[in-house]
Design an enzyme around this catalytic site. Structure first.
Site, PDB file in Angstrom:
ATOM      1  N   GLY C  45      39.417  42.809  48.467  1.00 27.27           N
ATOM      2  CA  GLY C  45      39.015  41.502  47.960  1.00 27.27           C
ATOM      3  C   GLY C  45      39.103  40.396  48.994  1.00 27.27           C
ATOM      4  CG  HIS C 266      51.598  60.769  49.111  1.00 26.43           C
ATOM      5  ND1 HIS C 266      52.563  61.347  49.894  1.00 26.43           N
ATOM      6  CD2 HIS C 266      50.769  60.119  49.964  1.00 26.43           C
ATOM      7  CE1 HIS C 266      52.322  61.064  51.164  1.00 26.43           C
ATOM      8  NE2 HIS C 266      51.241  60.307  51.233  1.00 26.43           N
ATOM      9  CB  SER C 284      54.150  57.206  56.070  1.00 26.66           C
ATOM     10  OG  SER C 284      52.979  57.578  56.742  1.00 26.66           O
ATOM     11  NE  ARG C 337      47.861  61.394  51.567  1.00 29.42           N
ATOM     12  CZ  ARG C 337      47.672  60.098  51.672  1.00 29.42           C
ATOM     13  NH1 ARG C 337      47.089  59.441  50.691  1.00 29.42           N
ATOM     14  NH2 ARG C 337      48.042  59.454  52.740  1.00 29.42           N
ATOM     15  CG  HIS C 408      49.799  57.761  47.047  1.00 26.82           C
ATOM     16  ND1 HIS C 408      50.613  56.716  47.393  1.00 26.82           N
ATOM     17  CD2 HIS C 408      48.893  57.887  48.054  1.00 26.82           C
ATOM     18  CE1 HIS C 408      50.208  56.240  48.577  1.00 26.82           C
ATOM     19  NE2 HIS C 408      49.174  56.922  48.974  1.00 26.82           N
ATOM     20  CD  GLU C 432      44.051  52.746  44.591  1.00 32.83           C
ATOM     21  OE1 GLU C 432      44.622  52.073  45.473  1.00 32.83           O
ATOM     22  OE2 GLU C 432      44.643  53.531  43.831  1.00 32.83           O
ATOM     23  CG  LEU C 448      44.939  51.305  54.527  1.00 37.24           C
ATOM     24  CD1 LEU C 448      45.910  51.251  55.700  1.00 37.24           C
ATOM     25  CD2 LEU C 448      45.283  50.219  53.515  1.00 37.24           C
TER      26      LEU C 448
HETATM   27  C1  LIG Z   1      52.891  53.288  49.230  1.00 38.52           C
HETATM   28  C2  LIG Z   1      51.443  53.402  49.594  1.00 38.52           C
HETATM   29  C3  LIG Z   1      51.066  53.716  50.892  1.00 38.52           C
HETATM   30  C4  LIG Z   1      49.734  53.816  51.222  1.00 38.52           C
HETATM   31  N1  LIG Z   1      49.424  54.142  52.500  1.00 38.52           N
HETATM   32  C5  LIG Z   1      48.121  54.215  52.843  1.00 38.52           C
HETATM   33  C6  LIG Z   1      47.761  54.516  54.178  1.00 38.52           C
HETATM   34  O1  LIG Z   1      48.612  54.717  55.052  1.00 38.52           O
HETATM   35  N2  LIG Z   1      46.460  54.566  54.490  1.00 38.52           N
HETATM   36  C7  LIG Z   1      45.499  54.328  53.562  1.00 38.52           C
HETATM   37  O2  LIG Z   1      44.338  54.363  53.926  1.00 38.52           O
HETATM   38  N3  LIG Z   1      45.818  54.041  52.299  1.00 38.52           N
HETATM   39  C8  LIG Z   1      47.096  53.973  51.903  1.00 38.52           C
HETATM   40  N4  LIG Z   1      47.404  53.687  50.603  1.00 38.52           N
HETATM   41  C9  LIG Z   1      46.360  53.337  49.659  1.00 38.52           C
HETATM   42  C10 LIG Z   1      45.888  51.915  49.860  1.00 38.52           C
HETATM   43  O3  LIG Z   1      46.972  51.107  50.223  1.00 38.52           O
HETATM   44  C11 LIG Z   1      45.270  51.286  48.639  1.00 38.52           C
HETATM   45  O4  LIG Z   1      44.390  52.150  48.066  1.00 38.52           O
HETATM   46  C12 LIG Z   1      44.503  50.044  49.008  1.00 38.52           C
HETATM   47  O5  LIG Z   1      45.312  49.174  49.738  1.00 38.52           O
HETATM   48  C13 LIG Z   1      43.953  49.332  47.797  1.00 38.52           C
HETATM   49  O6  LIG Z   1      43.418  48.089  48.192  1.00 38.52           O
HETATM   50  P1  LIG Z   1      42.622  47.192  47.191  1.00 38.52           P
HETATM   51  O7  LIG Z   1      42.238  45.971  47.943  1.00 38.52           O
HETATM   52  O8  LIG Z   1      41.553  47.965  46.571  1.00 38.52           O
HETATM   53  O9  LIG Z   1      43.635  46.831  46.029  1.00 38.52           O
HETATM   54  P2  LIG Z   1      45.056  46.108  46.020  1.00 38.52           P
HETATM   55  O10 LIG Z   1      45.607  45.931  47.357  1.00 38.52           O
HETATM   56  O11 LIG Z   1      45.837  46.823  45.000  1.00 38.52           O
HETATM   57  O12 LIG Z   1      44.747  44.661  45.507  1.00 38.52           O
HETATM   58  C14 LIG Z   1      44.491  44.381  44.181  1.00 38.52           C
HETATM   59  C15 LIG Z   1      44.304  42.895  44.058  1.00 38.52           C
HETATM   60  O13 LIG Z   1      43.773  42.609  42.795  1.00 38.52           O
HETATM   61  C16 LIG Z   1      44.496  41.608  42.157  1.00 38.52           C
HETATM   62  N5  LIG Z   1      44.336  41.862  40.737  1.00 38.52           N
HETATM   63  C17 LIG Z   1      44.415  43.037  40.084  1.00 38.52           C
HETATM   64  N6  LIG Z   1      44.144  42.862  38.788  1.00 38.52           N
HETATM   65  C18 LIG Z   1      43.892  41.554  38.615  1.00 38.52           C
HETATM   66  C19 LIG Z   1      43.567  40.760  37.494  1.00 38.52           C
HETATM   67  N7  LIG Z   1      43.420  41.284  36.294  1.00 38.52           N
HETATM   68  N8  LIG Z   1      43.396  39.440  37.684  1.00 38.52           N
HETATM   69  C20 LIG Z   1      43.547  38.883  38.920  1.00 38.52           C
HETATM   70  N9  LIG Z   1      43.825  39.598  39.994  1.00 38.52           N
HETATM   71  C21 LIG Z   1      44.012  40.917  39.846  1.00 38.52           C
HETATM   72  C22 LIG Z   1      45.869  41.701  42.718  1.00 38.52           C
HETATM   73  O14 LIG Z   1      46.532  40.468  42.626  1.00 38.52           O
HETATM   74  C23 LIG Z   1      45.567  42.079  44.161  1.00 38.52           C
HETATM   75  O15 LIG Z   1      45.287  40.911  44.878  1.00 38.52           O
HETATM   76  C24 LIG Z   1      48.742  53.591  50.256  1.00 38.52           C
HETATM   77  C25 LIG Z   1      49.114  53.282  48.969  1.00 38.52           C
HETATM   78  C26 LIG Z   1      50.452  53.218  48.623  1.00 38.52           C
HETATM   79  C27 LIG Z   1      50.818  52.983  47.207  1.00 38.52           C
END
Ligand SMILES: Cc1cc2nc3c(=O)[nH]c(=O)nc-3n(C[C@H](O)[C@H](O)[C@H](O)COP(=O)(O)OP(=O)(O)OC[C@H]3O[C@@H](n4cnc5c(N)ncnc54)[C@H](O)[C@@H]3O)c2cc1C
Ligand code: HEM
Ligand code: SF4
Ligand code: FES
Lengths: 261, 224, 644
Positions: C45, C266, C284, C337, C408, C432, C448
């Site tokens: 976002g 995971h 990790s 995984r 995960h 995601e 990422l």
């Molecule tokens: C512990 C961990 C380690 C990871 N390590 C890796 C890695 O090494 N490499 C890799 O590629 N991936 C990794 N992942 C996966 C990856 O981090 C996530 O899939 C990715 O960051 C998701 O990004 P995103 O922007 O889609 O969502 P998010 O980062 O989850 O952001 C969601 C956003 O939406 C907002 N939001 C949600 N619902 C609402 C709502 N109803 N109203 C207003 N705002 C809302 C939240 O405030 C937030 O800003 C890891 C995940 C975890 C849990």
């Protein structure tokens, strides 16, 4: 062997928690008892137990900020027994475990205190001042696309490592909370020195530090008197050296920039 | 020049004034101490009075006196301004329980208190020696210089006076143990190689200078 | 409904370039006449909001966090993939594409994945230009590490905090646009509904989490970047607040939900330590580069270890079963995984698990510690080791870590076409939140990559195509659809407040999590899934009659927030179960016990299930309708995945 010490016994604790309904309401410390707390629980899991109890009794649970519970998002922010993030060095509140306390302990839990961090409710505070400081210049002004190949900007490893050390700040605000002067210098310096160290940050080096410091002052944070509580309490170990770098950058920018304001 | 006043009234700007004036005052301390070592000379105060006469009449010294005064004024003014700002920054509600003592040295948190002790001392000190030397009616000594030495010697025979001096020097030492290295940090003069040296030097400096000053009243009180 | 993925014609490698040329452009002077809502400011976002603002659109961005820097993306540890081939080890766009398709067990769209691999290289350039401090070699150039499911080193990283550094990069770009006034940021504001006007997404309804104020926001297009729904399981590696509400509300307003049952477990997480546990912590995947996974060779030995009769050090080398190295000599500890997780579970099911509960296997670093010393290991993994010690009170330099699989990541999500647009015109989903690129299993370091690809490099083009076809007239909240949606939101909040039962939202959430983990977790079967469906329905009924929420709507009320999220999880959970039941095959993270090879590997059914299952909402308590998007593979051959 699950968790850690098999002999660790559950604990009963007295909590004194700051309760305050909203930003303008008066607040006070309220006493609560929590029972059967496992030493392997995190501090926040202990508060979860309290909140479930309160809810069952029909009372309002204690509002507190948290999210990742892994020590990286910077949401959690409790002043525990007079220390930011509690007694353990290098640890966020969410990573503080109850094995650091003893059965029968009384634990005082307060929110971060700073004029620039007003209380939302109970233990939750508003840290948007940090965002506004970053908005004032905590970035490299590059638009998406049209940038050079990543390896065309070599960075000596030692510099990259130092920049990284500064960049790990999680924006939790413990530095402000623990500082006698409620100064945000550690936070600001972390960003300023990260970008001052890296080649990418050079173009805006002077305006960045001038504007970020101006915004920091405008938000009402105090001035650093080099006490060092911030670095001692910072959960990720941002070092005081960054504040010296910030001072240096500021001095140099003020002396040589073309900015007449 | 609004850029300059803006820069100097910012939080870092004020600190920079604090540190420059603070280091300047440190240099004054050194001169002052070296000069005053004449007090230990066993000549009935002749050398000391020559020295103090020189200090009181030489035009260069008289000019520098104003710079010194300005140094104090700015240092104290900024101290008050910063302390006010820093108090306000905590907000209306402070902590009920604060164990800040567990994460920082005492003197670093009490520079204002230490400074105030120094200030009180300074006023007494100035009134007693400086004011009376300059505007008072001291008897002449054998060289027909004002006999400040006798005044010093008699003052240091009063136990409360000696106590005030010694306490003030302890306060000054603590002020400088934090202040000396802090000034370098404020000016951004840090380096992995040299900062440890500055820290040790500041420590030694504070103790030696303040011990030197404290030795004078003690010397007169106990040994003269 | 015919699902049209709108995949451009032409050879795979040229599709994206061609498409970028063919999409309509919005004239620069007109861009400021368009408003775009971006919900969610994580990697996907924040990057989208900043890039759209840079182009000139007016962006309103929303996050329930107190700052965009707190988004769940911050927690990603290991790294981000990119086909840079800086290591000269044979990587290429095609290889990254191939690995991702194969890793996803052939349930992802070729065209999307290829584009992802193509733009992966631009992401690294962009991040470095922003000042993201990636790990470097002594010569000053970028370093790489290897990750599961790949035989090349293509993962860029910033110690164990890659997600943090990438997010702070995107965050800083976003902050810059906020300062310019091109993005209006709404923190602590939760989207509670989507507003659809004449079939087009035109706005959202939000609740201010501090004041409880309900607001309407209108725009020409809405982008959802609200993350994954792994928290359906209650315990997962996701941040506590991660939830499905935004996506689920959009689903109920017509957006299809694709492959909901594809969840990733995971393999390397810190095991559960008690029932107070509030979340699980990931160690990790990069640890599997150097850590060796093992359990005792015999059940007896494992039992004695669990009882504390012997210690780890008492188990001789020849009595240790390095089961991943044994079964998969080619990939060893670096199998994908799903494979690693399933094997750990198998070991524990056999009775060879370790730890008091028997639900853990060892991840052992003694070899690497011997090789490069404690100092060297701490350089590489220091923060992870410290985190492990903080949580478990055990020192991983001295004894092996105990790990167990945990939920995960969710590969499923809102169905989107090649343009990342859902089937509701004007509604986009990135990161995601959508289902697009990972098929039935995501490779490490690819989320990422996908989030940033979507936000920086895809959405800015594809949304223009839609907006260019929308007249640049101001949109307002005047349409009755806004009032209607707001009324629904208010009514729902009132309902939560009014039940006044005895059970807390967390209690319901935990109960749901139990059902999901037991029956729709690492291994599933038809019978269990049927049972789960009933159990969830029952739980949902109880929720709506026995929920307890205190306080008011007009204040910061975290219980009320939770109630809304759990209510949505209770519906989504059932859909996941339906989807898992429908998919009579095993693939990637979806393992149906009925469908496995004699060696216990996932057995796909490409004949019947090489499709995306996209579900359409029909109304409360009415079964959803399944739409199939057939997957065609022209550039890779479908084979039984082998990592041997
Ligand atoms: C512990 C961990 C380690 C990871 N390590 C890796 C890695 O090494 N490499 C890799 O590629 N991936 C990794 N992942 C996966 C990856 O981090 C996530 O899939 C990715 O960051 C998701 O990004 P995103 O922007 O889609 O969502 P998010 O980062 O989850 O952001 C969601 C956003 O939406 C907002 N939001 C949600 N619902 C609402 C709502 N109803 N109203 C207003 N705002 C809302 C939240 O405030 C937030 O800003 C890891 C995940 C975890 C849990
Ligand atoms: C001979 C007299 C003095 C000397 C040599 C001296 C020296 C110093 C030095 C070197 C510093 C550190 C500056 C920095 O951190 O950058 C300092 C700080 C300070 N001084 Fe003094 N000082 C003297 C007198 C005073 C007096 C009279 C006062 C108060 C009324 C005072 C109040 C303070 C305060 C409050 C600070 C802390 C401010 C800060 O660290 O930002 N000092 N002093
Ligand atoms: S500098 Fe340290 S204490 Fe301050 S906000 Fe950053 S991480 Fe928190
Ligand atoms: S909850 Fe994220 S750092 Fe503590």
């Amino acid at each position: 062997m699950a968790g850690s010490n098999p002999n660790a016994k559950p604990m009963d604790l007295t909590l004194k928690v700051w309760r305050q309904r909203n930003r303008t309401a008066d607040g006070q410390l309220v006493d609560y008892q929590v029972k059967n707390i496992s030493p392997d629980m995190s501090f926040l899991e202990m508060l979860d137990v309290l909140n479930e109890d309160l809810l069952h009794k029909g009372e309002d649970p204690v509002a507190f900020d948290h999210d990742c519970r892994e020590g990286i998002c910077g949401s959690c922010n409790l002043y525990i027994n007079g220390r930011a993030h509690g007694p353990e060095p290098g640890t966020t509140t969410c990573q503080l475990h109850m094995r650091k306390f003893k059965d029968g302990d009384t634990i005082v839990v307060e929110p971060w205190r700073a004029a620039a961090f007003p209380v939302n409710r109970d233990l939750s505070v508003d840290r948007s001042a940090f965002d506004r400081i970053i908005q004032a210049g905590g970035y490299v002004s590059v638009n998406t696309g049209g940038v050079p190949d990543a390896n065309e900007i070599p960075v000596p490893k030692s510099i990259a490592d130092r920049a990284f050390d500064a960049a790990t700040c999680i924006g939790c605000g413990a530095c402000v909370a623990s500082c006698k002067n409620a100064s945000a210098m550690l936070f600001v310096s972390a960003k300023v020195s990260q970008l001052a160290l890296l080649p990418q940050g050079q173009v805006e080096r002077k305006t960045r530090v001038e504007n970020m410091v101006a915004q920091m002052d405008k938000e009402g944070f105090g001035a650093c008197t080099n006490i060092g509580s911030c670095a001692a309490e910072c959960p990720v170990g941002i070092s005081l050296e960054n504040i010296a770098i910030l001072n240096r950058e500021f001095l140099a920018a003020k002396a040589t920039s073309n900015n007449l304001a | 020049m609004s850029w300059l006043s803006n820069a100097l009234s910012s939080s870092i700007g004020r600190k920079i004034i604090m540190s420059i004036t603070g280091l300047f005052l440190c240099s004054f301390l050194v001169i002052h101490l070296i000069g005053n070592l004449q007090l230990f000379k066993n000549d009935g105060g002749v050398a000391f009075n020559i020295y103090s006469h020189f200090m009181g009449t030489n035009p260069v010294i008289r000019t520098i006196e104003f710079v010194l005064l300005a140094g104090f004024v700015f240092h104290i003014y900024e101290a008050i301004a910063l302390t006010g700002r820093n108090k306000a920054a905590r907000g209306p509600q402070g902590y009920k329980v604060d164990n800040i003592g567990q994460n920082s040295p005492w003197q670093s948190r009490n520079m204002g208190l230490l400074g105030t002790i120094i200030l009180i001392f300074l006023l007494v000190h100035l009134y007693n020696f400086f004011y009376r030397a300059r505007f008072g009616d001291l008897d002449p000594d054998i060289n027909s210089n004002d006999d400040l030495y006798t005044l010093v010697a008699s003052s240091f025979k009063q136990w409360w006076y000696v106590l005030l001096y010694v306490l003030a020097q302890v306060a000054l030492a603590y002020h400088l143990i934090h202040g000396f290295k802090s000034a370098f940090q404020t000016l951004g003069l840090t380096h992995r190689k040299y900062t440890p040296f500055i820290t040790y030097f500041g420590y030694a400096f504070s103790i030696i200078v303040c011990a030197g000053f404290a030795a004078m009243p003690l010397y007169f009180f106990f040994l003269k | 409904m015919k699902l049209d993925a709108k995949i451009p014609e032409g050879p795979l490698a040229e599709k994206w370039e061609k498409h970028k040329f063919n999409v309509k452009l919005v004239n620069p002077a007109n861009k400021r006449k368009y408003d775009v809502i971006v919900v969610g400011t994580g990697l996907a976002g924040a990057s989208a909001a900043a890039s759209l603002a840079e182009l000139g659109y007016n962006v309103k961005a929303f996050s329930f966090h107190d700052s965009p820097r707190r988004a769940h993306s911050i927690a990603a540890q290991g790294g981000i993939n990119a086909a840079k081939n800086y290591q000269n080890d044979g990587d290429s766009v095609f290889r990254l594409f191939y690995d991702t398709i194969k890793g996803g067990d052939y349930r992802a769209r070729e065209a999307n994945v290829y584009r992802l691999a193509q733009v992966s290289v631009n992401i690294i350039d962009q991040c470095v230009a922003q000042g993201v401090p990636f790990a470097r070699e002594y010569g000053g150039l970028l370093a790489n590490r290897s990750f599961g499911g790949a035989q090349v080193s293509r993962t860029f990283y910033a110690r164990g905090q890659t997600g943090q550094q990438l997010l702070l990069g995107a965050y800083s770009a976003l902050m810059r646009q906020i300062a310019y006034g091109k993005v209006k940021m709404y923190n602590r504001t939760e989207m509670l509904d989507l507003v659809v006007v004449d079939g087009q997404a035109r706005g959202i309804i939000t609740r201010n989490l501090i004041t409880g104020e309900i607001q309407q926001h209108a725009a020409h297009a809405v982008v959802l970047a609200t993350g994954g729904y792994g928290n359906v399981f209650y315990l997962s590696t996701n941040a506590k607040y991660s939830n499905a509400t935004a996506a689920w509300r959009a689903h109920k307003k017509g957006a299809l939900f694709a492959n909901p049952c594809f969840t990733q477990i995971h393999p390397t997480c810190i095991p559960v330590s008690g029932d107070y546990q509030s979340k699980l912590t990931l160690m990790s995947e990069s640890l599997r580069n150097d850590g060796r996974v093992w359990v005792p060779k015999t059940v007896e030995m494992a039992e004695r270890l669990r009882k504390g009769e012997i210690r780890v050090s008492d188990i001789k080398e020849e009595d240790r079963d390095y089961f991943l190295e044994r079964k998969y000599p080619a990939f060893g500890n670096l199998v994908p995984r799903d494979v690693a997780s399933r094997n750990a579970k198998m070991m524990c099911d056999e009775g060879r698990g370790v730890g008091a509960s028997g639900l853990a296997v060892f991840l052992d670093f003694s070899e690497i510690i011997q090789r490069i010393g404690v100092e060297g290991v701490s350089q590489k993994y220091g923060n992870l080791f410290a985190m492990y010690e903080k949580i478990t009170d055990e020192n991983p330099y001295e004894m092996p870590m105990r790990i167990y699989p945990a939920v995960h990541y969710t590969m499923g999500g809102l169905w989107v076409d090649y343009n990342l647009q859902t089937n509701v015109p004007g509604l986009y989903a990135t990161g995601e939140c959508n289902f697009s690129d990972h098929g039935a299993n995501r490779l490490g370091a690819s989320a990422l990559m996908q989030g940033l690809a979507d936000g920086y490099f895809v959405i800015p083009y594809t949304i223009g195509d839609y907006l260019a076809n929308t007249p640049p007239k101001p949109v307002t909240t005047e349409h009755p659809a806004f009032q209607e949606a707001e009324a629904q939101v208010r009514e729902r909040l009132q309902r939560f407040m009014g039940i006044n039962g005895t059970r807390t939202p967390d209690e319901f959430h935990k109960a749901l999590g139990h059902i999901m983990w037991e029956y729709c977790g690492m291994a599933r079967n038809a019978e269990g899934l049927q049972h789960a469906k009933q159990a969830i329905q029952q739980l949902r009924k109880e929720f709506w009659s026995d929920l307890k929420v205190t306080g008011l709507n007009e204040e910061l009320n975290q219980t009320l927030e939770k109630a809304g999220r759990v209510a949505d999880f209770l519906e989504l959970g059932e859909l996941m179960v339906d989807d898992a039941y429908n998919r009579n095959e095993s693939c990637g993270g979806h393992f149906r016990e009925e469908y496995q090879t004699p060696e216990g590997e996932a057995l796909r059914d490409d004949e019947n299930y090489a499709y995306v299952a996209a579900w359409q909402y029909q109304g409360d308590n009415v079964p959803e309708v399944l739409h199939k998007e057939e997957l065609t593979f022209e550039n890779v051959k479908l084979t039984q995945r082998s990592y041997k």
